[in-house]
Design a protein around this motif. Structure first.
Motif, short mmCIF file in Angstrom:
data_model
loop_
_atom_site.label_atom_id
_atom_site.label_comp_id
_atom_site.label_asym_id
_atom_site.label_seq_id
_atom_site.Cartn_x
_atom_site.Cartn_y
_atom_site.Cartn_z
N SER A 291 10.93 20.94 1.89
CA SER A 291 11.94 21.80 2.03
C SER A 291 11.90 22.56 0.45
O SER A 291 11.66 22.03 -0.48
CB SER A 291 13.31 21.74 2.68
N PRO A 292 12.65 23.62 0.34
CA PRO A 292 12.58 24.37 -0.96
C PRO A 292 13.43 23.60 -2.01
O PRO A 292 13.42 23.23 -3.02
CB PRO A 292 13.20 25.68 -0.91
N GLN A 293 14.46 22.75 -1.18
CA GLN A 293 15.17 21.55 -1.93
C GLN A 293 14.60 20.36 -2.23
O GLN A 293 15.05 19.81 -3.02
CB GLN A 293 16.60 21.58 -1.16
N HIS A 294 13.62 20.14 -1.64
CA HIS A 294 13.06 19.09 -1.80
C HIS A 294 11.30 19.19 -1.79
O HIS A 294 10.58 19.04 -1.07
CB HIS A 294 12.97 18.00 -0.53
N PRO A 295 10.94 19.75 -3.04
CA PRO A 295 9.38 20.21 -3.04
C PRO A 295 8.36 19.06 -3.09
O PRO A 295 7.32 19.46 -2.89
CB PRO A 295 9.53 20.78 -4.59
N LYS A 296 8.84 17.80 -3.33
CA LYS A 296 7.97 16.65 -2.98
C LYS A 296 8.13 15.81 -1.53
O LYS A 296 7.42 14.99 -1.37
CB LYS A 296 8.09 15.62 -4.11
N GLY A 297 9.05 16.77 -0.84
CA GLY A 297 9.50 15.88 0.43
C GLY A 297 10.30 14.89 0.17
O GLY A 297 11.16 14.93 -0.65
N LYS A 298 10.30 14.20 1.13
CA LYS A 298 11.59 12.86 0.84
C LYS A 298 10.84 11.64 0.95
O LYS A 298 9.73 11.27 1.46
CB LYS A 298 12.43 12.93 2.08
N THR A 299 11.39 10.37 0.18
CA THR A 299 10.87 9.21 0.19
C THR A 299 11.12 8.74 1.64
O THR A 299 11.94 9.02 2.43
CB THR A 299 11.67 7.94 -0.91
N VAL A 300 10.21 7.80 1.82
CA VAL A 300 10.16 7.18 3.20
C VAL A 300 10.08 5.63 3.30
O VAL A 300 9.53 4.92 2.65
CB VAL A 300 8.79 7.68 4.11
N GLU A 301 11.14 5.04 4.03
CA GLU A 301 11.27 3.63 4.18
C GLU A 301 10.32 3.40 5.47
O GLU A 301 10.04 3.78 6.27
CB GLU A 301 12.79 3.35 4.47
N GLY A 302 9.73 2.13 5.02
CA GLY A 302 8.96 1.37 6.16
C GLY A 302 7.61 1.78 6.15
O GLY A 302 6.88 1.43 7.10
N ALA A 303 7.02 2.54 5.32
CA ALA A 303 5.65 2.76 5.59
C ALA A 303 4.86 1.72 4.85
O ALA A 303 5.00 1.13 3.94
CB ALA A 303 5.39 4.23 4.41
N LEU A 304 3.69 1.59 5.67
CA LEU A 304 2.87 0.41 5.25
C LEU A 304 2.02 1.10 3.98
O LEU A 304 1.16 2.14 3.97
CB LEU A 304 1.68 0.26 6.45
N VAL A 305 1.67 0.34 2.90
CA VAL A 305 0.82 0.70 1.83
C VAL A 305 0.04 -0.41 1.58
O VAL A 305 0.41 -1.55 1.49
CB VAL A 305 1.87 0.80 0.57
N GLU A 306 -1.44 -0.17 1.58
CA GLU A 306 -2.35 -1.02 1.32
C GLU A 306 -3.31 -0.85 0.01
O GLU A 306 -3.35 0.54 -0.12
CB GLU A 306 -3.47 -0.98 2.49
N LEU A 307 -3.41 -1.80 -0.72
CA LEU A 307 -4.40 -1.76 -1.70
C LEU A 307 -5.97 -2.23 -1.46
O LEU A 307 -5.94 -3.21 -0.96
CB LEU A 307 -3.93 -2.50 -3.00
N TYR A 308 -6.84 -1.65 -1.61
CA TYR A 308 -8.27 -2.09 -1.45
C TYR A 308 -8.78 -2.13 -2.84
O TYR A 308 -8.83 -1.01 -3.59
CB TYR A 308 -9.03 -1.05 -0.58
N LYS A 309 -9.92 -2.79 -3.01
CA LYS A 309 -10.51 -3.06 -4.20
C LYS A 309 -11.79 -1.99 -4.16
O LYS A 309 -12.24 -1.74 -5.33
CB LYS A 309 -11.27 -4.59 -4.44
N THR A 310 -12.31 -1.76 -3.18
CA THR A 310 -13.28 -0.65 -3.07
C THR A 310 -13.19 0.19 -1.75
O THR A 310 -12.47 -0.28 -0.95
CB THR A 310 -14.57 -1.24 -2.99
N GLN A 311 -13.83 1.31 -1.69
CA GLN A 311 -13.42 2.17 -0.57
C GLN A 311 -14.41 1.72 0.74
O GLN A 311 -13.81 1.66 1.78
CB GLN A 311 -14.11 3.78 -0.97
N LEU A 312 -15.48 0.98 0.18
CA LEU A 312 -16.12 -0.13 1.19
C LEU A 312 -15.44 -0.82 2.05
O LEU A 312 -15.28 -1.14 3.36
CB LEU A 312 -17.28 -0.71 0.80
#
Length: 336
Positions: free
Chosen positions: A190-211
């Motif tokens: 929204s114009p008041q939240h130019p980055k959107g809002k932070t979200v709880e419970g999102a899965l975040v994964e890290l990978y060493k390569t794109q493969l």
């Protein structure tokens, strides 16, 4: 020691009862100005500590402070913490007070093996430093030290450290390689939240390569907390590709295979903040305020298959002993 040997040699040569004036001594290599100039020269090739090096070149020390040699602990540019330091990013320079510089200098010359676990030192500014050691990994007030001294001579030792000592104390916990990712939901824009809002419970994964992403080979994963933060402590240092998702919202949109088994899709450039901004952007599907803006890879002013990147697109380098922070934007392919 060198001066003692020299005086002894002169006494033998001229006799203790000689009335001749004493000869002029050679230039003292532990002269304060020479010591500082030598340290600055020794760091000339280390651009990672350029801010400290440039500030150090203007520091004045006394003969008493350099009489036993010095051990210098330059911090990395990108981790210059506040405290007694005056941050000034214009021209990518940061001014440091003389006291803050002296927080990073110890009387005496100490090599890596003399930094024993539990040993304490007092800096030229009077600040207390405590050494912690596990095998070859060394911390000073919880701040990790480089694996090997940058310079070691009879007159000086230089150990590069990961961040500034000034704000630290002897009770600080030992720092590890950490990655903190804040996930922003662009569908909540929204114009008041130019980055959107932070979200709880999102899965975040890290990978060493794109493969590895294509193969589902996850290096690390966690869920975001109520502040949208995914915390990854004690990582192995290196580059990681990031995938985040929740309820059909993601930072990865796979449209086709690319370069063999690697997947490909558009990459986020940001969020349209107004319809006027969207109208002036490269042609894409759904160009309205609040929708995701894609990177125009080939610069032809339109978003199509030619602008696809290998997925995940976003990657970050983690550095041994430091906390890396990053923001990730997720959303629907068309938020509005």
């Amino acid at each position: 020691m060198k001066r003692s040997i020299l005086f002894l040699g002169l006494a033998i040569l001229f006799g203790t009862g000689c009335n001749k004036p004493a000869p002029t001594l050679p230039y003292n290599m532990r002269d304060p100005k020479v010591m500082i100039q030598t340290v600055v020269k020794g760091l000339a090739g280390a651009d990672s500590v350029r801010i400290f090096r440039e500030a150090l070149s203007n520091l004045s020390l006394s003969a008493e402070e350099t009489a036993d040699g010095i051990t210098v602990l330059p911090p990395l540019n990108g981790e210059m913490a506040q405290g007694n330091m005056v941050g000034r990013e214009a021209g990518n320079l940061t001014e440091l007070t003389a006291n803050a510089l002296k927080d990073h200098i110890i009387k005496g010359v100490y090599n890596q093996y003399e930094l024993h676990n539990g040993r304490t030192f007092t800096t030229l500014s009077g600040k207390t430093l405590k050494i912690s050691r596990r095998a070859d990994t060394v911390w000073i007030n919880g701040i990790q030290v480089g694996r090997k001294q940058a310079v070691l001579t009879d007159d000086q030792a230089i150990h590069i450290i990961k961040r500034a000592i000034t704000p630290s104390n002897t009770n600080d916990p030992l720092e590890t390689t950490t990655f903190d990712i804040t996930v922003w939901d662009s569908s909540e824009w929204s114009p008041q939240h130019p980055k959107g809002k932070t979200v709880e419970g999102a899965l975040v994964e890290l990978y060493k390569t794109q493969l590895d992403f294509t193969a589902g080979k996850v290096a690390y994963k966690t869920l975001t907390g109520n502040n949208g933060l995914a915390h990854f402590p004690k990582l192995k240092p290196g580059r990681y590709y990031v995938h985040a998702e929740i309820a059909g919202k993601s930072n990865v949109w796979v449209k086709r295979t690319y370069e063999g088994p690697i997947l490909a899709g558009p990459a986020i450039k940001g969020i349209f903040q107004s319809d006027a901004e969207a109208a002036g952007a490269p042609t894409q599907e759904g160009p309205v305020a609040g929708n995701l803006r894609w990177i125009d890879l080939n610069g032809d002013n339109k978003i199509d298959v030619s602008d696809y990147f290998s997925m995940p697109y976003e990657s970050f380098e983690t550095i041994d002993g430091l906390t890396r922070k990053a923001d990730i934007t997720i959303g629907k392919y068309l938020n509005r």
